[in-house]
Motif scaffolding. Structure first.
Motif, PDB file in Angstrom:
ATOM      1  N   PRO A  51       6.241  -9.167  -8.754  1.00 46.38           N
ATOM      2  CA  PRO A  51       5.061 -10.030  -8.533  1.00 46.38           C
ATOM      3  C   PRO A  51       4.242  -9.581  -7.312  1.00 46.38           C
ATOM      4  O   PRO A  51       3.949 -10.359  -6.418  1.00 46.38           O
ATOM      5  CB  PRO A  51       5.692 -11.403  -8.304  1.00 46.38           C
ATOM      6  N   ILE A  52       3.921  -8.297  -7.289  1.00 44.50           N
ATOM      7  CA  ILE A  52       3.131  -7.748  -6.188  1.00 44.50           C
ATOM      8  C   ILE A  52       1.998  -6.911  -6.778  1.00 44.50           C
ATOM      9  O   ILE A  52       2.007  -6.558  -7.955  1.00 44.50           O
ATOM     10  CB  ILE A  52       3.977  -6.863  -5.231  1.00 44.50           C
ATOM     11  N   ARG A  53       1.060  -6.593  -5.923  1.00 45.98           N
ATOM     12  CA  ARG A  53      -0.029  -5.687  -6.291  1.00 45.98           C
ATOM     13  C   ARG A  53       0.095  -4.462  -5.388  1.00 45.98           C
ATOM     14  O   ARG A  53       0.160  -4.587  -4.169  1.00 45.98           O
ATOM     15  CB  ARG A  53      -1.374  -6.383  -6.067  1.00 45.98           C
ATOM     16  N   LEU A  54       0.153  -3.292  -5.986  1.00 46.79           N
ATOM     17  CA  LEU A  54       0.256  -2.040  -5.253  1.00 46.79           C
ATOM     18  C   LEU A  54      -1.066  -1.296  -5.338  1.00 46.79           C
ATOM     19  O   LEU A  54      -1.554  -1.035  -6.433  1.00 46.79           O
ATOM     20  CB  LEU A  54       1.374  -1.164  -5.825  1.00 46.79           C
ATOM     21  N   ILE A  55      -1.625  -0.977  -4.188  1.00 47.34           N
ATOM     22  CA  ILE A  55      -2.780  -0.082  -4.149  1.00 47.34           C
ATOM     23  C   ILE A  55      -2.266   1.268  -3.685  1.00 47.34           C
ATOM     24  O   ILE A  55      -1.593   1.375  -2.659  1.00 47.34           O
ATOM     25  CB  ILE A  55      -3.896  -0.592  -3.221  1.00 47.34           C
ATOM     26  N   THR A  56      -2.564   2.291  -4.467  1.00 44.90           N
ATOM     27  CA  THR A  56      -2.134   3.644  -4.162  1.00 44.90           C
ATOM     28  C   THR A  56      -3.358   4.489  -3.850  1.00 44.90           C
ATOM     29  O   THR A  56      -4.188   4.728  -4.726  1.00 44.90           O
ATOM     30  CB  THR A  56      -1.369   4.250  -5.361  1.00 44.90           C
ATOM     31  N   ALA A  57      -3.478   4.891  -2.602  1.00 47.34           N
ATOM     32  CA  ALA A  57      -4.548   5.796  -2.176  1.00 47.34           C
ATOM     33  C   ALA A  57      -4.000   7.201  -2.359  1.00 47.34           C
ATOM     34  O   ALA A  57      -3.402   7.776  -1.461  1.00 47.34           O
ATOM     35  CB  ALA A  57      -4.948   5.516  -0.739  1.00 47.34           C
ATOM     36  N   ALA A  58      -4.202   7.740  -3.547  1.00 52.66           N
ATOM     37  CA  ALA A  58      -3.470   8.924  -3.981  1.00 52.66           C
ATOM     38  C   ALA A  58      -4.129  10.259  -3.679  1.00 52.66           C
ATOM     39  O   ALA A  58      -3.583  11.288  -4.019  1.00 52.66           O
ATOM     40  CB  ALA A  58      -3.219   8.835  -5.476  1.00 52.66           C
ATOM     41  N   LEU A  85       0.833  -1.199   0.000  1.00 52.18           N
ATOM     42  CA  LEU A  85       0.000   0.000   0.000  1.00 52.18           C
ATOM     43  C   LEU A  85       0.865   1.245   0.000  1.00 52.18           C
ATOM     44  O   LEU A  85       1.928   1.274   0.627  1.00 52.18           O
ATOM     45  CB  LEU A  85      -0.883  -0.023   1.259  1.00 52.18           C
ATOM     46  N   SER A  86       0.398   2.273  -0.690  1.00 47.57           N
ATOM     47  CA  SER A  86       0.995   3.596  -0.613  1.00 47.57           C
ATOM     48  C   SER A  86      -0.151   4.588  -0.447  1.00 47.57           C
ATOM     49  O   SER A  86      -1.205   4.434  -1.059  1.00 47.57           O
ATOM     50  CB  SER A  86       1.801   3.921  -1.871  1.00 47.57           C
ATOM     51  N   VAL A  87       0.065   5.592   0.399  1.00 44.86           N
ATOM     52  CA  VAL A  87      -0.993   6.540   0.728  1.00 44.86           C
ATOM     53  C   VAL A  87      -0.450   7.957   0.674  1.00 44.86           C
ATOM     54  O   VAL A  87       0.652   8.214   1.144  1.00 44.86           O
ATOM     55  CB  VAL A  87      -1.551   6.267   2.155  1.00 44.86           C
ATOM     56  N   GLY A  88      -1.217   8.874   0.122  1.00 49.26           N
ATOM     57  CA  GLY A  88      -0.847  10.282   0.196  1.00 49.26           C
ATOM     58  C   GLY A  88      -1.133  11.068  -1.057  1.00 49.26           C
ATOM     59  O   GLY A  88      -1.218  10.533  -2.152  1.00 49.26           O
ATOM     60  N   GLU A  89      -1.296  12.355  -0.851  1.00 53.98           N
ATOM     61  CA  GLU A  89      -1.596  13.275  -1.939  1.00 53.98           C
ATOM     62  C   GLU A  89      -0.386  13.421  -2.864  1.00 53.98           C
ATOM     63  O   GLU A  89       0.751  13.511  -2.396  1.00 53.98           O
ATOM     64  CB  GLU A  89      -2.002  14.628  -1.369  1.00 53.98           C
ATOM     65  N   PRO A  90      -0.622  13.451  -4.177  1.00 56.54           N
ATOM     66  CA  PRO A  90       0.482  13.490  -5.150  1.00 56.54           C
ATOM     67  C   PRO A  90       1.448  14.662  -4.987  1.00 56.54           C
ATOM     68  O   PRO A  90       2.620  14.536  -5.329  1.00 56.54           O
ATOM     69  CB  PRO A  90      -0.229  13.580  -6.496  1.00 56.54           C
ATOM     70  N   ARG A  91       1.007  15.769  -4.420  1.00 54.39           N
ATOM     71  CA  ARG A  91       1.897  16.933  -4.332  1.00 54.39           C
ATOM     72  C   ARG A  91       3.111  16.692  -3.451  1.00 54.39           C
ATOM     73  O   ARG A  91       4.113  17.378  -3.569  1.00 54.39           O
ATOM     74  CB  ARG A  91       1.128  18.164  -3.860  1.00 54.39           C
ATOM     75  N   SER A  92       3.031  15.703  -2.544  1.00 56.08           N
ATOM     76  CA  SER A  92       4.171  15.432  -1.668  1.00 56.08           C
ATOM     77  C   SER A  92       4.787  14.055  -1.912  1.00 56.08           C
ATOM     78  O   SER A  92       5.627  13.618  -1.142  1.00 56.08           O
ATOM     79  CB  SER A  92       3.736  15.546  -0.202  1.00 56.08           C
ATOM     80  N   ARG A  93       4.361  13.380  -2.971  1.00 60.78           N
ATOM     81  CA  ARG A  93       4.841  12.034  -3.258  1.00 60.78           C
ATOM     82  C   ARG A  93       5.486  11.964  -4.639  1.00 60.78           C
ATOM     83  O   ARG A  93       5.127  12.696  -5.545  1.00 60.78           O
ATOM     84  CB  ARG A  93       3.697  11.006  -3.220  1.00 60.78           C
ATOM     85  N   ASN A  94       6.407  11.022  -4.784  1.00 56.36           N
ATOM     86  CA  ASN A  94       7.037  10.759  -6.072  1.00 56.36           C
ATOM     87  C   ASN A  94       6.497   9.422  -6.575  1.00 56.36           C
ATOM     88  O   ASN A  94       7.175   8.392  -6.494  1.00 56.36           O
ATOM     89  CB  ASN A  94       8.562  10.727  -5.927  1.00 56.36           C
ATOM     90  N   TYR A  95       5.263   9.454  -7.070  1.00 59.95           N
ATOM     91  CA  TYR A  95       4.632   8.215  -7.526  1.00 59.95           C
ATOM     92  C   TYR A  95       5.287   7.665  -8.780  1.00 59.95           C
ATOM     93  O   TYR A  95       5.270   6.456  -9.009  1.00 59.95           O
ATOM     94  CB  TYR A  95       3.133   8.410  -7.718  1.00 59.95           C
ATOM     95  N   SER A  96       5.894   8.502  -9.582  1.00 65.03           N
ATOM     96  CA  SER A  96       6.618   8.014 -10.755  1.00 65.03           C
ATOM     97  C   SER A  96       7.744   7.082 -10.318  1.00 65.03           C
ATOM     98  O   SER A  96       7.942   6.001 -10.887  1.00 65.03           O
ATOM     99  CB  SER A  96       7.170   9.202 -11.547  1.00 65.03           C
ATOM    100  N   LEU A  97       8.475   7.472  -9.292  1.00 64.36           N
ATOM    101  CA  LEU A  97       9.540   6.632  -8.727  1.00 64.36           C
ATOM    102  C   LEU A  97       8.972   5.291  -8.263  1.00 64.36           C
ATOM    103  O   LEU A  97       9.507   4.229  -8.599  1.00 64.36           O
ATOM    104  CB  LEU A  97      10.209   7.352  -7.553  1.00 64.36           C
TER     105      LEU A  97
END
Length: 182
Positions: free
Chosen positions: A60-67, A39-51
């Protein structure tokens, strides 16, 4: 450190601890942890989701991003400008109950925070800790006091896709280590 560097005397600087509801965000014994879910959580303005998306591509994982945070999040324009691989799902405006359930289901939490003085990601780190979930975070001035590298989580250098991918792969392959740090 930053305030004293501006010439403010130490006796005028006070730390106000940040907290979350540890009675609400606590281990959920009735929710089954999914070994391939992170899991990853947080507003895009403070995250590097591209990274992050580059780091999980092909794993072989599933990522849920609460963006976009909670349903009441202050950021209304929450578009992530990064192509997401097939193993990434982006969800938006979760209720507290849904977020708590995702923490409980996940094996660990990944925070690709931008390096900044502000403590972006603190809420997520504390909630994950209360839920007994290990965190992987990119090293940032604002949150380095919230994670003990190798003890409560793993810190990787900002913008280092290989290091982030290695940390994710390591915890995925060593769930007992993720549980210990959580």
């Amino acid at each position: 450190k930053h305030l004293s560097g501006l010439g403010i005397s130490a006796n005028r600087i006070f730390t106000i601890p940040y907290g979350v509801d540890q009675n609400y965000f606590c281990p959920q014994k009735d929710v089954e942890q999914q070994p391939d879910l992170i899991l990853s959580v947080g507003e895009p303005r403070s995250r590097n989701y591209s990274l992050l998306f580059n780091a999980v591509a092909g794993l072989p994982i599933r990522l849920i991003t609460a963006a976009s945070g909670m349903w009441f999040a202050r950021e209304k324009k929450h578009k992530i400008i990064a192509p997401n691989p097939p193993n990434v799902e982006i969800v938006r405006h979760l209720s507290s109950l849904s977020l708590r359930s995702l923490y409980a289901q996940s094996s660990f939490v990944v925070l690709p925070v931008n390096d900044q003085i502000a403590s972006a990601g603190t809420t997520v780190i504390l909630e994950a800790g209360c839920m007994e979930r290990c965190v992987i975070v990119t090293r940032s001035q604002g949150i380095q006091d919230y994670v003990i590298d190798g003890e409560t989580g793993i810190m990787v250098e900002p913008d280092n896709v290989d290091a982030l991918q290695d940390a994710i792969s390591y915890l995925h392959a060593h769930p007992e280590e993720a549980r210990r740090m959580g």
